[in-house]
Write a protein that holds these residues in place. Structure first.
Motif, PDB file in Angstrom:
ATOM      1  N   UNK A   1     -31.800  31.551 -36.295  1.00 41.48           N
ATOM      2  CA  UNK A   1     -31.764  32.033 -37.680  1.00 41.48           C
ATOM      3  C   UNK A   1     -30.590  32.960 -37.963  1.00 41.48           C
ATOM      4  N   UNK A   2     -29.706  33.131 -36.986  1.00 35.12           N
ATOM      5  CA  UNK A   2     -28.621  34.104 -37.192  1.00 35.12           C
ATOM      6  C   UNK A   2     -27.376  33.701 -36.414  1.00 35.12           C
ATOM      7  N   UNK A   3     -26.278  34.367 -36.740  1.00 27.93           N
ATOM      8  CA  UNK A   3     -24.975  34.003 -36.180  1.00 27.93           C
ATOM      9  C   UNK A   3     -24.932  34.107 -34.652  1.00 27.93           C
ATOM     10  N   UNK A   4     -25.468  35.187 -34.105  1.00 31.63           N
ATOM     11  CA  UNK A   4     -25.376  35.358 -32.650  1.00 31.63           C
ATOM     12  C   UNK A   4     -26.171  34.297 -31.900  1.00 31.63           C
ATOM     13  N   UNK A   5     -27.294  33.906 -32.483  1.00 37.36           N
ATOM     14  CA  UNK A   5     -28.083  32.861 -31.853  1.00 37.36           C
ATOM     15  C   UNK A   5     -27.307  31.533 -31.867  1.00 37.36           C
TER      16      UNK A   5
ATOM     17  N   UNK B   1     -36.704  47.157 -26.430  1.00 43.39           N
ATOM     18  CA  UNK B   1     -37.053  45.884 -27.066  1.00 43.39           C
ATOM     19  C   UNK B   1     -36.172  45.625 -28.270  1.00 43.39           C
ATOM     20  N   UNK B   2     -36.167  44.375 -28.673  1.00 40.95           N
ATOM     21  CA  UNK B   2     -35.356  43.992 -29.827  1.00 40.95           C
ATOM     22  C   UNK B   2     -36.197  43.166 -30.793  1.00 40.95           C
TER      23      UNK B   2
ATOM     24  N   UNK C   1     -27.120  44.652 -31.663  1.00 38.95           N
ATOM     25  CA  UNK C   1     -25.945  44.796 -30.797  1.00 38.95           C
ATOM     26  C   UNK C   1     -25.917  46.165 -30.137  1.00 38.95           C
ATOM     27  N   UNK C   2     -26.320  47.169 -30.917  1.00 40.07           N
ATOM     28  CA  UNK C   2     -26.353  48.531 -30.378  1.00 40.07           C
ATOM     29  C   UNK C   2     -27.271  48.582 -29.151  1.00 40.07           C
ATOM     30  N   UNK C   3     -28.437  47.959 -29.264  1.00 34.15           N
ATOM     31  CA  UNK C   3     -29.408  47.992 -28.161  1.00 34.15           C
ATOM     32  C   UNK C   3     -28.923  47.127 -26.990  1.00 34.15           C
ATOM     33  N   UNK C   4     -28.486  45.906 -27.321  1.00 33.50           N
ATOM     34  CA  UNK C   4     -28.177  44.947 -26.253  1.00 33.50           C
ATOM     35  C   UNK C   4     -26.853  45.248 -25.553  1.00 33.50           C
TER      36      UNK C   4
ATOM     37  N   UNK D   1     -30.098  38.204 -28.847  1.00 29.10           N
ATOM     38  CA  UNK D   1     -30.071  39.319 -27.898  1.00 29.10           C
ATOM     39  C   UNK D   1     -29.515  38.855 -26.557  1.00 29.10           C
ATOM     40  N   UNK D   2     -29.868  37.635 -26.164  1.00 29.45           N
ATOM     41  CA  UNK D   2     -29.351  37.106 -24.903  1.00 29.45           C
ATOM     42  C   UNK D   2     -27.845  36.891 -25.009  1.00 29.45           C
ATOM     43  N   UNK D   3     -27.406  36.446 -26.168  1.00 31.06           N
ATOM     44  CA  UNK D   3     -25.971  36.247 -26.385  1.00 31.06           C
ATOM     45  C   UNK D   3     -25.214  37.571 -26.228  1.00 31.06           C
ATOM     46  N   UNK D   4     -25.704  38.608 -26.911  1.00 30.07           N
ATOM     47  CA  UNK D   4     -25.009  39.906 -26.852  1.00 30.07           C
ATOM     48  C   UNK D   4     -25.082  40.488 -25.436  1.00 30.07           C
TER      49      UNK D   4
END
Lengths: 329, 311
Positions: free
Chosen positions: A121-125, B82-83, B97-100, B114-117
């Motif tokens: 649902x978002x760019x990073x995903x 957690x995110x 991004x701040x958390x990850x 979150x896995x990407x970051x």
């Protein structure tokens, strides 16, 4: 902008192709796809025939292998991938990263579309799936507003496909386990939601009751349209109020905002409904072909009466543009 | 397999760690601080911290969470930040991004974003139960990207685990399974709490604050159906596997996860769970000692409908 139509059998595929689909999506006769219903989907022989027919008319055929394989049944999914790729399918629609990994072990280039069941649902995903698996396109869950879809279509590293018409899933797809909570079978594991085998209609004279695995989903008076007991669309008791606590039995229709979606750079519109009849597929494909052509050439949406005509075909006979409009949320 | 059969088969005592999931509900800042002061003194090993359901819930700032994280770390707990699970807005991605990207604490990834970051920053992460990992090929792929712990998706049970636990072990992936609490069953763009109060999501008046543990939805016949919690839908029934500790341990579970219900009951559950895990004689969980009455379920673990309870 591509029109992607559903086909639950060969007749529907022919109707979709004849009525202007740019691509048709199908599934195999097993639980590897999210419409694993009795009597639906394609055998190996039918797939070959379907591909021949579609390709003759310049229409692509996508195959959905978009459920999540449990470890014990893993080989059924890899066999299905092998089968679909071997038969000459144009693109695989996939949700599971294990399955994507398997496809990439076979081919670094075979086109993968990220299924709506992957809940991106978002760019990073989208970056994640693009970077790791080189996906070409992503189908977005029905949770984003028009503004958010437009933004993603501009910034995403992949093409964006959105749902245009059909049943409205109100949850982020791929992240809803309500069906297995109630019946043991879910979209993720079995390719079904609120499966028919668990449905029971009980005629109580004045009242018709619909149940799913014994639980009362709704009660209909004689003058009410009794819809299929999809578990999120029943009437429940919340603090003593009987209400459609999650959603009314309504369908999605985005024809009204089609020019906006086109302007935003959305690459494809998906029509839901592999479980619907060939006649339905023909009518819906035809209406959407016209609407897309009109949006592209004139920038004007379909007329109110054209949109209303489609609503008659919809489940529950009422439609909404869903999460695209902020007020729905 | 019967409990008796279980006991006879196994000699070793379960050495599972206890984790407490992020509070899924919206509490006041005071309530969170008070809860975690008690958690710091509780026999919990791992604490997940932060908001996982709705970005509009802002009684706690990032700094507030870090302050609690520090207190818990000082108390000897492993803290995991957690995110959010359903991410849509850009502001949500920047908070993520701040958390990850931070390096002080492990990260619980509840979305591929979150896995990407995290993986881009070479940060290790726990794959939350909303990350759909149903097979070893997926485990292997995420291990390569930095996953150190796998929270089993809610709808998988002991037979599924039987075919994956060995693989996880041999790849140094810890296995975490929910042992208590309502299960997260769905996420939507729509806020069901606001809808129930006839309010627009954009003007929700933070109604979630009124209910310490969400709102029950029942069928018209009074049977429990679901628990609405903002954009999240939970199981109405509370998963309860505390009497199955031996079976969980035998199946390769390393961490048992308690998802908070009311603050007081969560602490009581942790107390009893710890006692049961640490004693030599088998003991039973006593729900009479909780303030609230809960309907229990354990069907997913037994590979049947999640809502079922088999004693």
């Amino acid at each position: 902008m591509e029109l992607v139509c559903p086909a639950g059998n060969y007749q529907s595929l022919v109707k979709a192709v004849d009525n202007g689909a740019d691509a048709v999506y199908i599934g195999l006769k097993n639980e590897t796809n999210a419409r694993h219903f009795a009597g639906l989907n394609f055998s190996e022989k039918q797939i070959s025939k379907a591909i021949d027919y579609a390709h003759q008319q310049n229409c692509k055929v996508y195959c959905a292998i978009n459920t999540y394989p449990r470890q014990k049944q893993w080989s059924r999914w890899t066999d299905s991938v092998d089968q679909a790729m071997g038969l000459g399918i144009d693109t695989l629609i996939v949700a599971d990263i294990g399955v994507m990994d398997y496809i990439r072990s076979r081919s670094s280039e075979f086109p993968i579309h990220l299924s709506v069941q992957a809940s991106a649902t978002n760019l990073q995903s989208l970056n994640f799936y693009h970077r790791n698996f080189g996906i070409r396109r992503a189908v977005l869950p029905r949770v984003l507003s028009l503004k958010q879809v437009a933004k993603l279509a501009k910034t995403a590293p992949v093409e964006i496909e959105v749902f245009g018409f059909g049943s409205l899933c109100i949850m982020a797809e791929g992240r809803c386990y309500l069906s297995s909570y109630m019946t043991g079978e879910s979209p993720n594991t079995k390719g079904v939601c609120s499966p028919a085998a668990f449905v029971d209609w009980q005629d109580k004279g004045e009242i018709l009751e619909s149940r799913l695995n014994g639980l009362l989903i709704d009660r209909f008076a004689q003058n009410e349209h009794a819809g299929y007991p999809t578990l999120c669309k029943g009437r429940f008791d919340v603090d003593g109020k009987i209400e459609h606590a999650l959603e009314e039995p309504t369908s999605l229709n985005t024809m009204d905002i089609l020019p906006d979606l086109y302007q935003a750079g959305v690459a494809a519109i998906k029509i839901e409904g592999r479980q619907r009849s060939p006649a339905y597929v023909a009518k819906v494909a035809n209406a959407w072909r016209k609407a897309i052509d009109k949006a592209i050439t004139t920038g004007v949406p379909a007329t109110k009466s054209e949109i209303a005509e489609l609503a008659c075909l919809a489940e529950g006979k009422q439609t909404t543009i869903g999460a695209y409009e902020r007020s729905w949320q | 397999m019967s409990e008796v059969g279980n006991r006879e088969m196994t000699i070793k005592q379960p050495s599972m760690k206890i984790s407490v999931a992020s509070v899924p509900y919206f509490w006041s800042k005071e309530a969170y601080f008070k809860f975690y002061q008690h958690i710091a003194k509780s026999p919990v090993d791992i604490v997940y911290l932060g908001e996982t359901v709705c970005s509009k819930r802002r009684t706690m700032t990032f700094q507030d969470w870090l302050e609690i994280a520090k207190q818990l770390t000082d108390a000897g707990k492993q803290v995991v930040l957690s995110t959010l699970t359903l991410l849509e807005a850009e502001s949500e991605l920047s908070y993520l991004s701040k958390i990850a990207s931070q390096k002080d604490y492990l990260i619980e990834a509840n979305d591929m974003a979150a896995i990407e970051v995290a993986s881009q920053q070479n940060n290790a992460f726990v794959a939350g139960c909303a990350i759909n990992i149903y097979n070893n090929q997926s485990l292997q792929r995420l291990k390569k990207l930095g996953m150190t712990r796998w929270q089993v998706p809610v709808e998988l049970g002991k037979d599924d685990l039987a075919s994956m636990a060995d693989y996880a072990k041999s790849h140094d992936i810890e296995v975490e399974y929910q042992i208590f609490g309502r299960m997260p069953l769905a996420y939507s763009a729509r806020c069901f709490t606001a809808r129930h109060h006839r309010l627009a999501k954009d003007n929700c008046q933070f109604k979630c604050l009124d209910d310490e543990q969400g709102i029950l939805i029942k069928t018209q016949e009074g049977e429990s159906f679901a628990q609405i919690n903002g954009v999240q839908t939970q199981s109405a029934k509370v998963s309860h596997l505390i009497d199955h500790c031996q079976s969980l341990a035998n199946s390769g579970v390393d961490v048992v996860r308690v998802v908070p219900v009311s603050a007081a009951d969560t602490l009581e559950v942790i107390r009893q769970l710890s006692t049961i895990l640490n004693q030599t004689e088998p003991a039973k969980f006593d729900p009479e000692r909780l303030n609230n009455q809960y309907e229990f379920c354990n069907g997913y673990w037994l590979q049947i409908e999640g809502m079922k309870y088999v004693s």
